[in-house]
Design an enzyme around this catalytic site. Structure first.
Site, PDB file in Angstrom:
ATOM      1  CE  LYS A 124       1.447   0.918   8.924  1.00  0.00           C
ATOM      2  NZ  LYS A 124       0.673   1.233   7.689  1.00  0.00           N
ATOM      3  CG  ASP A 142       5.435   2.894   7.962  1.00  0.00           C
ATOM      4  OD1 ASP A 142       6.492   3.383   8.423  1.00  0.00           O
ATOM      5  OD2 ASP A 142       4.537   3.598   7.488  1.00  0.00           O
TER       6      ASP A 142
END
Length: 220
Positions: A124, A142
Site C-alpha cells: 500500500k 487501506d
C-alpha cells in the site's frame, strides 16, 4: 426502490466522486518523493492529520536521506512518537534512508518491487508513492477503502489485496490514482467507520435502498 445492479452502482459511484472531489489533494504534506515516502510510512495506524503535525518537526532536522542518517534512531523515535509504533517506524526510516544512499543514489526508486524491499514499506505504501510521487497508475487500498468497497458492493474481497484487484477491474486505469483519494475523502466526510453501516450515507442509500440490515464486512 430496488437495489442497483453492479454496472449502475459503478457508474453512480464514479460520477458522484468526480463531482464531489474533482481534484482531490494528497492529504499528506510533502515536497518530494522522499518526504512523501516518510509521511506515508508514518501514517500506518495513524491519522494523516497527526502525521502532518509531526513531519514538520522531523523534516526541519532531516528531509533527505543524507540528513536522516545523521540522526540516531533514538532521535527519530522521539520526534515521531505521537504517530505511534515509533520503535519500529524510527528503525525503518533510518535503515531505508541508508539503503536509498547505498543502493539507489539517494533517490526514491520508481519501482514497486524496489520500494517494497525497503524496511517499513508494504504494498500500500509503495502504491501511494508510485501514484502520487511518480504518476504511475496504482490503486492503494487501506482498511477504509476496503470497507467502502464492500458497503458499495464493489468487492467481496477477504483482504485489501483482493479488494484492490476487484477495484482495478471495475474502474478505468487512468482514474485509479484519483479514485484512491476520492474514496478516502468520501469515507471521511460521509461514510465513516462508525457513522455509516451501509445504510446511512448518500451513496450507500442510493446503491442499496432496500438494504434492511447493517452491511457485514469481510475483514481486511
Amino acid at each position: 426502490m430496488a437495489n442497483l445492479g453492479k454496472p449502475a452502482r459503478v457508474k453512480l459511484i464514479f460520477e458522484t466522486l468526480q463531482r464531489l472531489y474533482p481534484e482531490p489533494p494528497v492529504p499528506l504534506d510533502h515536497k518530494d518523493p522522499y518526504t512523501l515516502l516518510i509521511a506515508v510510512l508514518l501514517s500506518a495506524q495513524c491519522t494523516d492529520e497527526r502525521v502532518n503535525t509531526v513531519t514538520p518537526h522531523l523534516f526541519a532536522k532531516a528531509d533527505t536521506p543524507e540528513q536522516m542518517v545523521t540522526l540516531s534512531v533514538e532521535e527519530i523515535r522521539e520526534i515521531i512518537r505521537p504517530c505511534g509504533l515509533s520503535p519500529q517506524k524510527s528503525k525503518a526510516i533510518h535503515r531505508l534512508s541508508e539503503l536509498l544512499l547505498e543502493q539507489h543514489g539517494g533517490q526514491v526508486p520508481q519501482s514497486f518491487d524496489a520500494l517494497e524491499e525497503l524496511p517499513g514499506v508494504g504494498h500500500k505504501t509503495a502504491g501511494v508513492v508510485m501514484a502520487q510521487a511518480f504518476g504511475v497508475p496504482a490503486f492503494p487500498v487501506d482498511t477504509h477503502i476496503h470497507r467502502l468497497a464492500q458497503r458499495w458492493g464493489l468487492s467481496r474481497g477477504r483482504n485489501v489485496t483482493e479488494t484492490e484487484r476487484d477495484l482495478k477491474r471495475l474502474f478505468p486505469r487512468d482514474y485509479w490514482n484519483k479514485l484512491h483519494l476520492q474514496i478516502i475523502f468520501y469515507g471521511r466526510e460521509y461514510c465513516t467507520a462508525r457513522g455509516c453501516d451501509g445504510r446511512v450515507c448518500p451513496l450507500c442509500r442510493a446503491c442499496y435502498p432496500d438494504r434492511k440490515h447493517p452491511k457485514r464486512l469481510n475483514k481486511a
